[in-house]
Design an enzyme around this catalytic site. Sequence first.
Site, short mmCIF file in Angstrom:
data_model
loop_
_atom_site.label_atom_id
_atom_site.label_comp_id
_atom_site.label_asym_id
_atom_site.label_seq_id
_atom_site.Cartn_x
_atom_site.Cartn_y
_atom_site.Cartn_z
N SER A 50 0.86 -1.18 0.00
CA SER A 50 0.00 0.00 0.00
C SER A 50 0.90 1.23 0.00
O SER A 50 2.11 1.14 0.23
CB SER A 50 -0.90 0.01 1.24
N ASP A 85 -0.93 -1.50 -4.25
CA ASP A 85 -2.31 -1.66 -3.79
C ASP A 85 -2.90 -0.29 -3.46
O ASP A 85 -2.31 0.49 -2.71
CB ASP A 85 -2.31 -2.55 -2.54
N HIS A 86 -4.06 0.01 -4.01
CA HIS A 86 -4.78 1.26 -3.74
C HIS A 86 -3.90 2.51 -3.93
O HIS A 86 -3.84 3.38 -3.06
CB HIS A 86 -5.38 1.24 -2.33
N ASP A 106 -6.46 3.58 -7.89
CA ASP A 106 -7.74 3.64 -7.20
C ASP A 106 -8.30 5.05 -7.32
O ASP A 106 -7.95 5.94 -6.54
CB ASP A 106 -7.56 3.24 -5.73
N GLU A 136 -10.50 0.52 -9.96
CA GLU A 136 -11.60 0.29 -9.04
C GLU A 136 -12.79 1.15 -9.41
O GLU A 136 -12.64 2.32 -9.79
CB GLU A 136 -11.19 0.61 -7.59
N GLY A 179 -10.43 -4.03 6.52
CA GLY A 179 -10.36 -4.16 7.98
C GLY A 179 -11.28 -5.25 8.49
O GLY A 179 -11.73 -6.13 7.76
N GLY A 208 -10.74 -6.56 0.61
CA GLY A 208 -11.30 -6.83 1.93
C GLY A 208 -11.53 -8.30 2.17
O GLY A 208 -12.52 -8.69 2.81
N GLY A 209 -10.61 -9.15 1.66
CA GLY A 209 -10.80 -10.60 1.78
C GLY A 209 -10.67 -11.12 3.20
O GLY A 209 -11.07 -12.26 3.48
N ASN A 229 -7.73 -10.09 -2.14
CA ASN A 229 -6.76 -9.35 -1.32
C ASN A 229 -6.89 -9.74 0.15
O ASN A 229 -8.00 -9.77 0.69
CB ASN A 229 -6.99 -7.85 -1.46
#
Length: 288
Positions: A50, A85-86, A106, A136, A179, A208-209, A229
């Site tokens: 991230s 990521d993001h 993102d 996204e 989270g 958000g896995g 993820n």
Amino acid sequence: MSLVNGNEIFAEARKGHYAVGAFNTNNLEWTRAILGAAQEKGTPVLIQTSMGAAKYMGGYELCLNLVQQTIKSMNITVPVIMHLDHGNYEAAKECIEVGYNSVMFDGHDLPFAENLEKTKEIVKLAHAKGMSVEAEVGSIGGEEDGIIGEGELADVEEAKQIAATGVDYLACGIGNIHGQYPENWKGLKFERLQELADIISTPLVLHGGSGIPKEQIQKAISMGVAKVNVNTECQMAFAAATRKYIEEGHDQNDIKGYDPRKLLAPGTKAIKDTVESRIEWFGTPAAK
């Protein structure tokens, strides 16, 4: 094996109704645990940073070098994708210049027209260098590096337009959050996922896995999700194992129990075990 982009890997995953795990790294221990788990399982893996983690670790170039050198030192032979990521627009461009294999732009928090335009620009820049792009549409709930999402469902027409930019995989909001999931979480919205999968052939991404029940993850994979993820579960596993080590007094009573190589070992193993478990959940086959 050298780092690779994710194009072929994720296209095959969607066709084969399995997923490849995307695991966030936060330091050397995380990196070794993720790569070690993938090597033990013989599966491809996506290791990602991230924006916040990259800043903490010393920058994108350092993160890339850390992963590259760890692959070499551990003699990792499975395919590894290095991913942002993001990332916002500036971060995505920087990672393309640094040499990541894959970037996520993102832009969900931008007006849709701006998200679409900037996605096109990132696709052009990345593809010129043989890199993969994730975009996204629709907010993922929760907070990720200061970007807060309300968990809205992705608009099908907007998702179709983003996919048409040529992105290699697409993250869509389907009720998932970053989270820990609250007790009153109502689960993934499979009706929306089906609508998206029916009109988009691009491999889909489930953010958000961590915390989504196994059966829901596997159902989403069967419907077109090719990348899942995972970050929070690894963090929680690391914290729990480290807390247990200290509460049992090993740092004070064992010979040199305070040595960081001993202190961090249980947490590192917990990350590795978590990654291996999720690889099994996702049905990732051994690399060819």
